[in-house]
Structures are given as C-alpha cells and as structure tokens.
Design an enzyme around this catalytic site. Structure first.
Site, PDB file in Angstrom:
ATOM      1  N   ARG A  18     -11.188  16.559   7.745  1.00 21.70           N
ATOM      2  CA  ARG A  18      -9.902  16.844   8.402  1.00 21.70           C
ATOM      3  C   ARG A  18      -8.973  17.731   7.567  1.00 21.70           C
ATOM      4  NH1 ARG A  18      -7.101  11.660   9.999  1.00 21.70           N
ATOM      5  NH2 ARG A  18      -8.678  10.515   8.824  1.00 21.70           N
ATOM      6  N   ASP A 105      -8.655   9.608  -2.807  1.00 26.89           N
ATOM      7  CA  ASP A 105      -7.675  10.109  -1.843  1.00 26.89           C
ATOM      8  C   ASP A 105      -6.505   9.146  -1.662  1.00 26.89           C
ATOM      9  OD1 ASP A 105      -9.001   8.134  -0.490  1.00 26.89           O
ATOM     10  OD2 ASP A 105      -9.635   9.380   1.204  1.00 26.89           O
ATOM     11  N   GLY A 143      -8.415  -2.649   7.941  1.00 28.33           N
ATOM     12  CA  GLY A 143      -9.010  -3.973   7.868  1.00 28.33           C
ATOM     13  C   GLY A 143      -7.894  -4.999   7.674  1.00 28.33           C
ATOM     14  N   GLU A 157     -12.759  -5.874   9.549  1.00 31.88           N
ATOM     15  CA  GLU A 157     -12.462  -4.501   9.967  1.00 31.88           C
ATOM     16  C   GLU A 157     -11.845  -4.511  11.364  1.00 31.88           C
ATOM     17  OE1 GLU A 157     -12.760  -1.554   7.991  1.00 31.88           O
ATOM     18  OE2 GLU A 157     -12.634  -3.348   6.763  1.00 31.88           O
ATOM     19  N   TYR A 351      13.896  43.424 -16.166  1.00 32.71           N
ATOM     20  CA  TYR A 351      12.562  42.893 -16.423  1.00 32.71           C
ATOM     21  C   TYR A 351      12.289  42.934 -17.918  1.00 32.71           C
ATOM     22  CZ  TYR A 351       7.592  42.396 -16.969  1.00 32.71           C
ATOM     23  OH  TYR A 351       6.360  41.959 -17.390  1.00 32.71           O
TER      24      TYR A 351
HETATM   25  C1  UD1 Z   1     -11.610   1.195   4.570  1.00 38.97           C
HETATM   26  C2  UD1 Z   1     -11.718  -0.336   4.563  1.00 38.97           C
HETATM   27  C3  UD1 Z   1     -10.566  -0.923   5.383  1.00 38.97           C
HETATM   28  C4  UD1 Z   1      -9.247  -0.456   4.816  1.00 38.97           C
HETATM   29  C5  UD1 Z   1      -9.204   1.078   4.761  1.00 38.97           C
HETATM   30  C6  UD1 Z   1      -7.976   1.547   4.021  1.00 38.97           C
HETATM   31  C7  UD1 Z   1     -14.088  -0.823   4.425  1.00 38.97           C
HETATM   32  C8  UD1 Z   1     -15.299  -1.267   5.148  1.00 38.97           C
HETATM   33  N1  UD1 Z   1     -12.997  -0.722   5.122  1.00 38.97           N
HETATM   34  O1  UD1 Z   1     -11.815   1.589   5.910  1.00 38.97           O
HETATM   35  O2  UD1 Z   1     -10.618  -2.344   5.355  1.00 38.97           O
HETATM   36  O3  UD1 Z   1      -8.174  -0.957   5.591  1.00 38.97           O
HETATM   37  O4  UD1 Z   1     -10.345   1.600   4.057  1.00 38.97           O
HETATM   38  O5  UD1 Z   1      -7.850   2.922   4.167  1.00 38.97           O
HETATM   39  O6  UD1 Z   1     -14.151  -0.638   3.216  1.00 38.97           O
HETATM   40  N2  UD1 Z   1     -16.298   6.432   1.065  1.00 38.97           N
HETATM   41  C9  UD1 Z   1     -17.355   6.825   0.290  1.00 38.97           C
HETATM   42  N3  UD1 Z   1     -18.634   6.614   0.749  1.00 38.97           N
HETATM   43  C10 UD1 Z   1     -18.874   6.050   1.958  1.00 38.97           C
HETATM   44  C11 UD1 Z   1     -17.781   5.659   2.750  1.00 38.97           C
HETATM   45  C12 UD1 Z   1     -16.508   5.862   2.275  1.00 38.97           C
HETATM   46  O7  UD1 Z   1     -17.171   7.350  -0.812  1.00 38.97           O
HETATM   47  O8  UD1 Z   1     -20.045   5.900   2.292  1.00 38.97           O
HETATM   48  C13 UD1 Z   1     -14.929   6.659   0.570  1.00 38.97           C
HETATM   49  C14 UD1 Z   1     -14.205   7.682   1.421  1.00 38.97           C
HETATM   50  O9  UD1 Z   1     -14.296   8.970   0.817  1.00 38.97           O
HETATM   51  C15 UD1 Z   1     -12.794   7.197   1.421  1.00 38.97           C
HETATM   52  C16 UD1 Z   1     -12.907   5.688   1.211  1.00 38.97           C
HETATM   53  O10 UD1 Z   1     -14.212   5.446   0.718  1.00 38.97           O
HETATM   54  O11 UD1 Z   1     -12.060   7.718   0.343  1.00 38.97           O
HETATM   55  C17 UD1 Z   1     -12.619   4.863   2.437  1.00 38.97           C
HETATM   56  O12 UD1 Z   1     -13.581   5.182   3.425  1.00 38.97           O
HETATM   57  P1  UD1 Z   1     -13.231   5.231   4.961  1.00 38.97           P
HETATM   58  O13 UD1 Z   1     -14.435   5.613   5.704  1.00 38.97           O
HETATM   59  O14 UD1 Z   1     -11.997   6.001   5.187  1.00 38.97           O
HETATM   60  O15 UD1 Z   1     -12.946   3.688   5.222  1.00 38.97           O
HETATM   61  P2  UD1 Z   1     -12.111   3.090   6.404  1.00 38.97           P
HETATM   62  O16 UD1 Z   1     -12.962   3.004   7.588  1.00 38.97           O
HETATM   63  O17 UD1 Z   1     -10.824   3.793   6.527  1.00 38.97           O
END
Ligand code: UD1
Ligand code: MG
Length: 445
Positions: A18, A105, A143, A157, A351
């Site tokens: 995004r 992030d 979550g 979640e 300058y």
């Molecule tokens: C996650 C949490 C959720 C929480 C939310 C906060 C889980 C299952 N859920 O959800 O409870 O409220 O964050 O924002 O953990 N990432 C990886 N590898 C992966 C997946 C994710 O490095 O395979 C990293 C992403 O880059 C990101 C972070 O983990 O920085 C969170 O991943 P994202 O997919 O955004 O999780 P949410 O579904 O938002």
C-alpha cells in the site's frame, strides 16, 4: 534495575504494497530517519544483546540499512506473524533471556514502554508472555485481548471473533515480550486452522495458558503502537513525531512562535533561549547553540549555529556551514561549506560557498563567492575585519587580507593584501544633456 538479557525480533517481511514505493516500507523516514532505525534507536536504550530483523520482500534494502547493527533472517513464503518469528529461531539458538517481538512498521514505540514490558516479565507477578495492549477509539480489525480473572487468556483475531468478543475494546498491538527459553516451543505448537489459514503469533497466549504459564497485558497509548501501511499513515506518524520534537525543544527552553510550522529532523539539537519563528525547516545534522534567533522561512541542513547568532528571515544554510558566536545571516543569503567567524555579518542577498569569513568581517549585499568553474570547487579566504562592498564577485581561489576593503561592484580574481583598498570598476562617463536630446528625437518620430 539489574541488567536484563534482552533480544529483539523485529518483523519486517511484509511487502508494504500500500505504500506504492520501490523503497521498503520500514525504510520510509520520519524526521529524515528510517522508521526501522527509529525503533532500533529506542531499543538501543535497553542494550539488547541480540537483534534479528525478519525480512522477505526487499530484503537487500533492509539488510543494508541494519548492517553491523542487527542480523537478518529470511521468511519466505510469509505464512503469518507466528511463522515470521519462527524464521529467527536458528539465530536465537541458546538464548534464554527476554525476547521482545517488535514491528518495523510500528516506529514510535518508546523505550519506556519496552522497559515496562520487560519489567512485567520479572518480579512477583512475572508473566511468561507479556502482550502490549491498547484501547483505540476505532477497534477496526485488531485482535482482541481476552482477559479473565486478571489474566490474559487468549488473543482472538477480529476475523475469528464472536460478536461479544468484537465488543471488547482492549486490542492487540502485536508487540510482545516472551520468556526466551519457551518462545519457540510455544510457536512449534501453533497451527493454521483459522480464518486466514496463517500461523498466528497471537495463538501462543492460549497455548501458554494451557501449559499453566502466565500471560499478562501492559497497556500503551494508541499513538505509540500506530502502524504505518500507507503514505497517509506515514504522514500521521510524521505529525506525531514532529509534535514530540517540538514539545522536546520547548521543554528544553526554546520558544517556538508557531510550533506547528516548524519541521525538525530526528537529530536536530536546539539550545536554550533559542527563538524559532514560523516556517522554519531543519534538515539533517543541525545544531543550534543557546540564545540563537531564527527568523521566519529559513531552511537549514548540516549546519552548526553558534551562540547568539541571528539568522533570516529567508536564509538557507547548507551542509558544512559553521556560524560562530554572534554571526548575522540575513535575508536571501545562502551559505555552503563555510566557516563564518565570530561577529561577522552576511546580511543580504549573498552566496558564500567554500569559504572562510573572518571575525567581524562585513559582506555587502549581493556578494558572490564564485567557487565553481564548471569542473573544480575553489576556496575563498576573507580575513578578519575585511569589508566586501556590495555586488562583489570573488573569483576563487582568492584571499582577501585582514582589514582590506573591496569597493562595490568589483570582480576580484587576485589576492588582496591586508588593509588595502581594491576596486575594479570601469570609469564612468557622464555626457551632459544626452538624455534630453534622446527623448526629443524619439518624440519627433
Ligand atoms: C496482527 C495481529 C493482530 C493485531 C495487529 C496489530 C496476528 C495474527 N495478528 O494482525 O492481533 O491486532 O497485528 O496491527 O499476529 N509479518 C511478517 N510476516 C508474515 C506476516 C506478517 O513479517 O508472514 C509482519 C508484517 O510485515 C507486519 C506485521 O507482521 O509488519 C503484522 O502483520 P499483519 O499481516 O499486518 O497482521 P495483522 O493481520 O494486522
Ligand atoms: Mg496489520
């Protein structure tokens, strides 16, 4: 507090689609400094013994940015946050201290909050898994933290939650502190039987409870756990960051006449009794000593401003500028890679580049150091107490001796002795009546 053995696993494998950027999401800057490094700077205050950044898409960029500071672990493919933490397992072998799980992030997390989470891992009410919660105005798809009998029981979640669970406003930031010697055992028991078919990090809470371990929640302010997934969210995080820098500058004794219009870099240093007028921009590497006044619409980067200096309005200080005590730099003046010594004045439309301006020298309006011949940069040395008349071109390399005077409108391309007068000007011709005759001729046409 006794020194704790702390490691951090920072997740940064997500694509950041995004952002619509060729720069990795976690490397987008706040106050000119990559988000990931903001987080790592805060983490540094806890003196971690190990740091692992989990990378996926754009891994080379991230690895380069953290080189010498952290190790990287590759997560490919990306099967969820639990799977991401597992990618660090080999690098964490034998570590039995506290593991902080952070997100590249989520850059504004403070060291105080990290410390509070580590503290919750120790002492009489110590928990094996500490989760950072927050209570947002809009619970969105976060979550939810299920707390019963004062204990965190599970994280559900949003996608998998019941209506009753969705009504809970205590949300999961994702950030955790976990006992190092149980973390990977817990993760090994996580399955992917859920709405997203992902390995959820959040599942370790329920699993730990089932094994009789303790889980607890530390709460943080919503802004601290704010995640950045888009340019809009980046601008919101920048706003928060700028707010913090402005507050800190004022707390340390600077007056900001209109704080919302002053932009700081992450590393700007501002002294006491400094006054900063509206619309001032600080790029990287600027230090402002005490009692400095910066008038409106100035742009500074890579500059050291000495005690009591007065700058602007509309001044531009570029990298390598050093202003000594009491220097005055006025409107529409640009200075680059130059030392301006104590009490010197460069007040208008000038300058100065690759130069030294001696103490108490006066640089007249419209003076230009001609420092570049299209190939090379050359140096201009202006002695102390020298007076450079208005509209002078100083063709570098050139030296103006101490106390010398350069007549207005001169182009100087040879060195000038101390205390001499030099003036380069073609003789003026005055022809009496010429203008009147000219007008008369034109009128007859
Ligand atoms: C996650 C949490 C959720 C929480 C939310 C906060 C889980 C299952 N859920 O959800 O409870 O409220 O964050 O924002 O953990 N990432 C990886 N590898 C992966 C997946 C994710 O490095 O395979 C990293 C992403 O880059 C990101 C972070 O983990 O920085 C969170 O991943 P994202 O997919 O955004 O999780 P949410 O579904 O938002
Ligand atoms: Mg998310």
């Amino acid at each position: 507090m006794t020194q704790k053995n702390i490691a951090a696993i920072i997740l940064a494998a997500g694509k950041g689609t995004r952002m619509k950027s060729s720069l990795h999401k976690v490397l987008h800057p706040l106050g000119g400094h990559p988000m990931l490094l903001h987080l790592m700077d805060s983490l540094d205050r806890l003196a971690p013994s190990k740091q692992v950044v989990v990378v996926g898409a754009g891994k080379e960029q991230v690895a380069e940015a953290v080189k010498g500071r952290a190790e990287t672990a590759l997560q490919e493919p990306q099967l969820g946050t639990g799977h991401a933490v597992q990618a660090a397992q080999d690098l964490m072998a034998g570590f039995d201290g506290d593991v902080l799980i952070l997100y590249g992030d989520v850059p504004l997390l403070s060291s105080a909050t990290m410390e509070a989470m580590i503290a919750a891992r120790h002492g009489p009410d110590a928990a094996d898994v500490v989760v950072l919660g927050f209570r947002p105005e809009d619970t969105k798809a976060y979550g939810r933290l299920i707390v019963e009998g004062g204990e965190l029981q599970a994280i559900v979640e949003h996608k998998d939650a019941t209506e009753a669970q969705r009504a809970i406003n205590l949300c999961n930031s994702g950030i955790m502190a976990v006992k190092g010697d149980v973390l990977f055992d817990l993760l090994g028991r996580v399955g992917n039987d859920n709405a997203s078919q992902e390995y959820y990090l959040t599942d370790i809470v329920k699993i730990a409870r089932g094994l009789g371990m303790r889980c607890s929640v530390v709460e943080a302010d919503e802004v601290e756990v704010m995640g950045v997934n888009s340019r809009q969210e980046l601008s919101q995080a920048e706003k928060v960051f700028q707010g913090q820098k402005r507050e800190a500058a004022m707390k340390d004794g600077a007056t900001l006449l209109d704080p919302d219009t002053v932009y700081f870099s992450h590393d700007t240093v501002v002294g006491r009794d400094v006054v900063i007028a509206p619309n001032v921009f600080f790029g990287p590497k600027v230090t402002i000593a005490d009692n400095v006044t910066i008038n409106a619409f100035c742009h500074l980067e890579g500059a050291d401003v000495g005690e009591g200096a007065i700058i602007g309005p509309f001044a531009r200080l570029r990298p390598g500028t050093a202003l000594a005590q009491g220097v005055k730099v006025g409107n529409f003046v640009e200075i680059k890679k130059s030392q301006i010594e104590a009490g010197a004045k460069v007040n208008h439309l000038t300058y100065i580049g690759d130069a030294r301006v001696g103490a108490k020298a006066n640089i007249g309006a419209g003076t230009i150091t001609c420092n570049y011949d299209g190939f090379n940069k050359s140096f201009t040395d202006i002695g102390k107490g020298a007076f450079i008349g208005s509209n002078t071109a100083l063709v570098a390399p050139v030296t103006i001796g101490d106390g010398a005077i350069v007549g207005a409108g001169s182009t100087i391309s040879k060195d000038v002795e101390a205390d001499a007068l030099i003036v380069e000007r073609s003789p003026a011709r005055e022809i009496g009546g010429w203008a009147a005759n000219f007008r008369a001729k034109q009128d007859k046409k």
